[in-house]
Design an enzyme around this catalytic site. Structure first.
Site, short mmCIF file in Angstrom:
data_model
loop_
_atom_site.label_atom_id
_atom_site.label_comp_id
_atom_site.label_asym_id
_atom_site.label_seq_id
_atom_site.Cartn_x
_atom_site.Cartn_y
_atom_site.Cartn_z
CE1 TYR A 55 -3.75 2.17 1.04
CE2 TYR A 55 -2.40 3.34 2.41
CZ TYR A 55 -3.35 3.40 1.80
OH TYR A 55 -4.33 4.52 2.08
CG ASP A 56 3.60 2.09 3.22
OD1 ASP A 56 2.43 2.82 3.58
OD2 ASP A 56 4.01 1.97 4.28
CG LEU A 102 3.48 9.54 11.01
CD1 LEU A 102 4.03 8.62 11.99
CD2 LEU A 102 3.85 11.07 11.45
CD GLU A 135 6.74 8.07 19.31
OE1 GLU A 135 5.87 7.75 20.10
OE2 GLU A 135 7.28 9.25 19.40
CE LYS A 137 3.97 4.34 10.73
NZ LYS A 137 2.87 3.66 10.55
NE ARG A 158 -5.50 7.25 9.91
CZ ARG A 158 -4.35 7.08 9.53
NH1 ARG A 158 -3.34 7.69 9.62
NH2 ARG A 158 -4.41 5.91 8.62
CB CYS A 456 15.16 -20.99 -28.39
SG CYS A 456 14.69 -20.91 -29.90
S1 IVH Z 1 2.42 10.07 15.41
C1 IVH Z 1 1.18 13.79 13.58
N1 IVH Z 1 3.54 8.05 16.55
O1 IVH Z 1 1.12 5.51 12.31
C2 IVH Z 1 1.45 12.40 13.88
N2 IVH Z 1 1.79 7.54 14.99
O2 IVH Z 1 1.23 6.37 9.49
C3 IVH Z 1 0.59 11.57 14.17
N3 IVH Z 1 1.46 5.28 14.44
O3 IVH Z 1 -1.82 7.51 12.00
C4 IVH Z 1 1.13 10.28 14.47
N4 IVH Z 1 2.91 4.67 15.98
O4 IVH Z 1 -1.86 5.70 13.61
C5 IVH Z 1 2.54 8.53 15.62
N5 IVH Z 1 4.64 6.21 17.66
C6 IVH Z 1 3.61 6.70 16.89
C7 IVH Z 1 2.86 5.89 15.87
C8 IVH Z 1 2.00 6.38 15.08
C9 IVH Z 1 2.09 4.42 14.92
C10 IVH Z 1 0.47 5.26 13.38
C11 IVH Z 1 -0.61 6.32 13.84
C12 IVH Z 1 -0.31 7.12 12.56
C13 IVH Z 1 -0.02 6.32 11.64
C14 IVH Z 1 1.01 7.05 10.31
#
Ligand code: IVH
Length: 712
Positions: A55-56, A102, A135, A137, A158, A456
């Protein structure tokens, strides 16, 4: 053959840089549809059809095309949407502040770019101290929790970023989500991720299976499916967790920095991620990324990268947001350079030299941020699980249609299959039988002793070889004719308009009128094509030699040959007179640095095959071949000279001396003859120096040589 039809997906495989405007528009339309469908599956039904990384990759492709063709950005562009509209069945919640997405990074350079962009934006020096939080993700689903007067009043998913679903009753059942807070601002929206731990996921799936209920594909889907239950008692029975990492609306600031704000959330009773750290500088961020990736498998929950955020909240505010992503944060993804997927079919492609190449058609999977649906299987031995000498590879495990295989990408090359998982082999599969006939023309496909490749024997009578040769002929390092790409070659081949390279130059005379009248072409593009073809009637010798598509003659070898022989007439005369393995023309050929016997045999053989030769002659009759100057400037004292080295050189190796001579436009020969211009003789020079003296050829020592090449 790889021919794709002119279907809706026909633009899918074209590199962004190669897209024409019309193709870009079609591709953007296709991406909008595919991404919207994926969004609906992902957000609406908790059943993703494609992996997150796939997807990305689609989103990035969309963004790259939009960046190249800003005028083509669609009103329904996926880059303007964060997720999908909320599903039916839940009340809607309009977020007081949008829930953002993000920007993604994949390589270390993306971290450096991120930092550099921020510094540029803020006008900060490259070495000014700048702190970030780092941190994990979390691979779950984001949730916004609204507290008023310290009480949880609303929880929302969301959704599309501005409107989500009201899941308050469900959120109240999650143990990590406090119902009341003490000492919180009057209005506080806490944002974070709902996720399921691996062990809980496995136990849930086992319970589901035992009860005859549907199981979940991964912890993320299980978390989403559990939170988005219309019956909150089901959610209550599901082991969900929540990490807080951000906030939305606030009646009073939490702190001055991201770090302290998250600490404040922790103090209020939220779970925050224990791996969060404050980092200074790109190197520290990159190290954190690698460190967390190393821990990924042992964390007990899914993460798909790390998130970097600028620590100073005042600076975050100055940076602000783009359409859907803040400028102050980066999601640095982990590379999935290896991935497991299934082989749906094994096809045999026939290349321009007749090689039969097995290609695995895969269930698409993302590897290192790129969607992979084909991988090479190399040759029949590789499929059978043995190397060229018959020794087992992969423990002798063969590869079959239906197998689960691990694919990987090494550099930019075609994806490869690394391994096969026999435990997942479906019952009833059969070993792959490699064809002994060309699948394109039916000619026998033979394997010469010592060759791992089956070929071939149809030669130019084989349509696959002929088409592939034409594609090679117009490729970038060869004739590089604008508007005449692989797809057009296939189309013109199918019409019967092109059979061999010479036909390209007679195309206008034979089919110009038809092409101009053709739908999808028209006067202008046909005129452009014919102009591009005409422009290539004059072609440098090295490009022509490369374009001939002779086996083993790549761009580098073509350049060596061109520089050595200088003109088509000289090259053609030499190849025609050469005999494989003997005679002066052969000796001269193999004496060229970088030309080995295999390459030399291939070129000489090609020039002695009547059909091949006739094809080359027909082509050259259409062209004006530009001579190639020796590598050096024409005023080099060595340009065009033939040099022989003999004896020991003290200051440079023989290889270096040879390279220097050639760089200055000289030819280096192995033996002294009447055509030798110069002999460089070091100590121990024997018969060659004597022969030179006899023939009256100039002999110099190493000092004179050093002075001559200006290397003193
Ligand atoms: S910050 C404005 N921190 O990743 C910043 N997002 O791809 C908002 N996510 O919608 C998100 N771990 O659902 C943030 N440590 C983290 C995260 C995190 C997972 C998810 C979140 C966001 C999505 C973006």
């Amino acid at each position: 053959m790889s021919g794709e039809g002119e279907d809706a997906g026909a633009t899918a495989g074209i590199a962004v840089e190669a897209l024409t405007e019309a193709e870009a528009a079609r591709e953007l339309a296709r991406l909008a549809e595919v991404i919207a469908r994926a969004d609906r599956a992902y957000h609406g039904r908790d059943a993703p059809e494609i992996s997150d990384a796939a997807y990305d990759a689609l989103k990035r492709r969309n963004a790259a095309i939009e960046a190249r063709f800003p005028a083509l950005v669609r009103p329904d562009s996926p880059s303007a949407r964060v997720g999908a509209a909320p599903a039916e069945g839940f009340g809607k919640v309009v977020h007081a502040q949008p829930m953002l997405s993000l920007e993604n990074g994949f390589a270390e350079a993306d971290i450096a770019d991120f930092d550099a962009r921020i510094r540029r934006y803020l006008n900060l020096a490259p070495d000014a101290p700048l702190a970030y939080t780092a941190e994990p993700k979390i691979d779950g689903l984001s949730l916004s929790l609204r507290y008023e007067g310290g009480r949880l009043v609303q929880a929302a998913t969301r959704g599309d970023g501005s409107t989500g679903e009201n899941v308050t009753a469900n959120a109240r059942t999650v143990a990590d989500i406090p119902a009341t807070l003490h000492g919180a601002p009057e209005i506080l929206e806490v944002r974070g991720e709902v996720y399921m731990r691996h062990a809980d996921f496995a136990a849930l799936n086992a319970r589901q299976a035992a009860a005859g209920e549907r199981t979940f594909a991964n912890p993320r889907n299980a978390a989403a499916g559990s939170l988005r239950q219309l019956d909150a008692t089901i959610t209550a029975a599901r082991p969900l967790h929540f990490f807080a990492y951000g906030w939305g609306e606030l009646s009073a600031p939490l702190a001055a920095t991201q770090w302290d704000a998250v600490a404040r959330l922790a103090a209020l009773g939220f779970a925050t991620n224990p791996l969060m750290r404050r980092c200074q500088g790109v190197a520290a961020l990159a190290a954190y990324w690698r460190e967390v990736e190393a821990q990924r498998a042992s964390l007990g929950y899914d993460i798909d990268g790390v998130v970097f955020k600028l620590d100073d909240l005042a600076l975050q505010r100055r940076l602000g947001v783009r359409a859907t992503t803040p400028r102050w944060a980066l999601a640095q993804k982990f590379s999935a350079e290896r991935a497991w997927t299934r082989i749906e079919a094994i096809d045999i492609q026939v290349g321009r030299t007749g090689a039969l190449s097995p290609v695995a058609r895969l269930t698409p999977v993302t590897v290192g941020g790129v969607v992979v649906s084909n991988a090479t299987l190399h040759n029949e031995d590789y499929i059978a699980g043995r190397d060229a000498r018959g020794a087992p590879i992969r423990g002798g495990r063969d590869i079959r249609v239906g197998d689960w295989v691990q694919v990987y990408r090494a550099g930019d090359v075609i994806p490869k299959v690394a391994d096969v998982d026999l435990a997942r082999r479906p019952p009833g599969t059969q070993p792959f039988v490699f064809p002994d006939r060309c699948p394109e023309c039916g000619s026998a496909a033979l394997r010469e002793p010592g060759d791992s490749v089956r070929r071939c024997t149809g030669g130019l009578a084989c349509p696959a070889q002929a088409v592939e040769r034409l594609k090679h002929f117009v490729s970038r390092g060869a004739f590089d004719i604008e508007g005449l790409g692989a797809r057009t070659i296939e189309a013109f081949w199918a019409e019967g308009w092109l059979r061999e390279p010479a036909d390209i130059f007679t195309l206008e005379a034979r089919h110009g009128a038809e092409l101009r009248a053709r739908e999808g072409w028209g006067e202008k593009s046909a005129a452009n094509l014919f102009a591009a073809i005409a422009a290539r009637r004059t072609i440098p010798l090295d490009r022509l030699i490369f374009a001939l598509g002779i086996r083993h003659v790549g761009e580098v070898a073509a350049r060596l040959l061109a520089r050595h022989y200088g003109s088509w007439a000289a090259f053609e005369a030499a190849m025609t007179s050469a005999e494989v393995g003997r005679g002066p023309a052969w000796e001269e050929l193999v004496a060229i640095d970088g030309v080995g016997e295999v390459l030399a045999t291939s070129v000489v053989t090609a020039f002695h095959q009547p059909a091949e030769r006739a094809l080359v002659d027909r082509l050259v009759a259409e062209l004006s071949v530009e001579p190639v100057a020796p590598a050096a400037a024409a005023d080099s004292p060595l340009a065009g000279k033939t040099i022989v080295f003999t004896g020991t050189l003290a200051r440079m190796t023989r290889a270096e001396a040879k390279a220097r001579a050639e760089a200055l436009g000289a030819k280096v020969a192995g033996s002294v003859s009447a055509r030798t211009d110069l002999v460089v003789a070091g100590p121990g020079a024997g018969s060659k120096a004597a022969k030179a003296a006899e023939l009256g050829v100039q002999v110099i020592d190493e000092d004179a040589w050093t002075a001559l090449i200006g290397a003193g």
